[in-house]
Write an enzyme that holds these catalytic residues in place. Structure first.
Site, PDB file in Angstrom:
ATOM      1  N   LYS A   1       0.841  -1.209   0.000  1.00  0.00           N
ATOM      2  CA  LYS A   1       0.000   0.000   0.000  1.00  0.00           C
ATOM      3  C   LYS A   1       0.878   1.262   0.000  1.00  0.00           C
ATOM      4  O   LYS A   1       0.641   2.197  -0.752  1.00  0.00           O
ATOM      5  CB  LYS A   1      -0.937   0.013   1.225  1.00  0.00           C
ATOM      6  CG  LYS A   1      -1.865  -1.196   1.299  1.00  0.00           C
ATOM      7  CD  LYS A   1      -2.810  -1.128   2.494  1.00  0.00           C
ATOM      8  CE  LYS A   1      -2.132  -1.183   3.835  1.00  0.00           C
ATOM      9  NZ  LYS A   1      -1.412  -2.441   4.122  1.00  0.00           N
TER      10      LYS A   1
ATOM     11  N   ARG B   1      -9.958   1.073   8.077  1.00  0.00           N
ATOM     12  CA  ARG B   1      -9.482  -0.261   8.446  1.00  0.00           C
ATOM     13  C   ARG B   1     -10.525  -1.036   9.229  1.00  0.00           C
ATOM     14  O   ARG B   1     -10.267  -2.162   9.642  1.00  0.00           O
ATOM     15  CB  ARG B   1      -8.270  -0.086   9.327  1.00  0.00           C
ATOM     16  CG  ARG B   1      -7.035  -0.787   8.862  1.00  0.00           C
ATOM     17  CD  ARG B   1      -5.941  -0.285   9.766  1.00  0.00           C
ATOM     18  NE  ARG B   1      -4.785  -1.074   9.706  1.00  0.00           N
ATOM     19  CZ  ARG B   1      -3.659  -0.662   9.121  1.00  0.00           C
ATOM     20  NH1 ARG B   1      -3.607   0.491   8.505  1.00  0.00           N
ATOM     21  NH2 ARG B   1      -2.622  -1.429   9.167  1.00  0.00           N
TER      22      ARG B   1
ATOM     23  N   ARG C   1      11.689  -6.136   4.993  1.00  0.00           N
ATOM     24  CA  ARG C   1      11.441  -4.713   4.701  1.00  0.00           C
ATOM     25  C   ARG C   1      12.455  -3.818   5.417  1.00  0.00           C
ATOM     26  O   ARG C   1      12.725  -3.977   6.602  1.00  0.00           O
ATOM     27  CB  ARG C   1      10.035  -4.306   5.134  1.00  0.00           C
ATOM     28  CG  ARG C   1       9.843  -2.793   5.022  1.00  0.00           C
ATOM     29  CD  ARG C   1       8.419  -2.372   5.031  1.00  0.00           C
ATOM     30  NE  ARG C   1       7.712  -2.748   6.241  1.00  0.00           N
ATOM     31  CZ  ARG C   1       6.424  -2.506   6.428  1.00  0.00           C
ATOM     32  NH1 ARG C   1       5.724  -1.935   5.470  1.00  0.00           N
ATOM     33  NH2 ARG C   1       5.843  -2.866   7.533  1.00  0.00           N
TER      34      ARG C   1
ATOM     35  N   ARG D   1      11.224  -1.854  10.664  1.00  0.00           N
ATOM     36  CA  ARG D   1      10.177  -1.274  11.515  1.00  0.00           C
ATOM     37  C   ARG D   1       9.964  -2.138  12.753  1.00  0.00           C
ATOM     38  O   ARG D   1       9.991  -3.371  12.659  1.00  0.00           O
ATOM     39  CB  ARG D   1       8.873  -1.199  10.711  1.00  0.00           C
ATOM     40  CG  ARG D   1       8.399   0.218  10.542  1.00  0.00           C
ATOM     41  CD  ARG D   1       7.307   0.325   9.547  1.00  0.00           C
ATOM     42  NE  ARG D   1       6.071  -0.318   9.943  1.00  0.00           N
ATOM     43  CZ  ARG D   1       4.969  -0.300   9.217  1.00  0.00           C
ATOM     44  NH1 ARG D   1       4.960   0.335   8.074  1.00  0.00           N
ATOM     45  NH2 ARG D   1       3.877  -0.919   9.619  1.00  0.00           N
TER      46      ARG D   1
ATOM     47  N   ARG E   1      -0.852  -8.556  13.723  1.00  0.00           N
ATOM     48  CA  ARG E   1      -1.396  -7.602  12.735  1.00  0.00           C
ATOM     49  C   ARG E   1      -2.273  -8.331  11.708  1.00  0.00           C
ATOM     50  O   ARG E   1      -3.305  -7.818  11.291  1.00  0.00           O
ATOM     51  CB  ARG E   1      -0.247  -6.857  12.035  1.00  0.00           C
ATOM     52  CG  ARG E   1       0.406  -5.820  12.944  1.00  0.00           C
ATOM     53  CD  ARG E   1       1.760  -5.365  12.440  1.00  0.00           C
ATOM     54  NE  ARG E   1       1.750  -4.779  11.120  1.00  0.00           N
ATOM     55  CZ  ARG E   1       2.839  -4.649  10.346  1.00  0.00           C
ATOM     56  NH1 ARG E   1       4.021  -5.075  10.787  1.00  0.00           N
ATOM     57  NH2 ARG E   1       2.749  -4.111   9.165  1.00  0.00           N
TER      58      ARG E   1
END
Ligand code: AP5
Length: 223
Positions: free
Chosen positions: A13, A88, A127, A161, A172
């Site tokens: 996203k 969300r 990531r 992160r 999550r």
């Protein structure tokens, strides 16, 4: 255009939202990014949000809706925006419609991306992000030139992160399945959902999303 990017953690996203925003000239409004800035500045909101984020849970709807109400009212969002990570929950979607309706506006499209969870967990563990420009890299598929520093800021080391730790990522995904996935049905019912499915490259996905933003509600497959 007023666009929403919808999909699970790590689906791209932010990556695609930055490109869509650059091309359309509309701001990218990422609620995750706004919350991380509040955490970094240790504001009262940031201190409260951090507990939820570190646990991989959603921040309460009323907090997020207040942030989005304020941000979308700014001058730079007048002609449109790209929302990343909001709404969300169905309650957030209803609140978004209501606040846009107050301004005589509505969403143009909700761009939905989905790929399998194993692939997404692999992406999130690799990531890395530039703390200055937020450009996303991946140790597996898309490393920076030297693998350590940002290509655009060669003096800045890339960071992982905090909420990409595997146990937090799994929570999550639980939150996504329970609270966010129902938005697919919600936006199918409103006729605003545009789906781009499959594991294409960043460029392939971007082209498919651009086309989807302006076409009939029919799933597009990439890769
Ligand atoms: P947020 O920051 O929104 O996190 P998220 O939705 O979990 O999504 P991510 O940012 O992790 O992933 P992404 O889809 O942007 O993927 P990316 O482009 O980075 O939210 C964080 C937290 O804030 C939430 O857990 C919650 O606590 C809170 N929060 C935020 N909004 C909220 C709301 N509305 N309500 C309540 N709480 C809220 O890509 C991932 C990796 O994959 C990168 O390394 C990238 O290089 C790579 N990649 C991207 N595309 C491809 C591709 N096509 N092929 C291969 N690799 C790719």
């Amino acid at each position: 255009m007023r666009l929403v990017l919808l999909g699970p953690p790590g689906v791209g996203k932010g990556t695609q939202g930055r490109r869509l925003a650059a091309e359309t000239g509309c701001p990218l409004i990422s609620t995750g990014e706004m919350l991380r800035e509040a955490v970094a500045q240790a504001t009262p909101l940031g201190l409260e949000a951090r507990k939820q984020m570190d646990a991989g849970r959603l921040v309460p709807d009323e907090v997020i809706v207040g942030l989005v109400r304020e941000r979308t009212a700014r001058e730079d969002a007048r002609a449109g925006f790209v929302l990343d990570g909001f709404p969300r929950t169905v309650a957030q979607a209803v609140a978004l419609d209501a606040l846009l309706a107050e301004r005589g506006l509505r969403l143009d499209a909700v761009l939905y991306r989905w790929v399998g969870e194993d692939e997404l967990i692999r992406r999130l563990s690799g990531r890395r992000e530039c703390p200055v420009c937020k450009r996303a890299y991946n140790t597996a598929g898309a490393p920076s030139r030297d693998g350590v520093h940002c290509d655009d800021h060669p003096e800045v080391a890339l960071q992982a992160r905090a909420d990409d730790a595997e146990d937090v990522v799994r929570r999550r995904f639980d939150e996504y399945r329970g609270k966010t996935a129902p938005l697919v049905d919600h936006y199918t019912a409103t006729g605003q959902l545009r789906s781009v499915l499959g594991r294409g490259s960043v460029d392939e996905v971007y082209e498919a999303l651009r086309r989807a933003a302006g076409r009939d509600p029919q799933a597009t497959r990439v890769g």
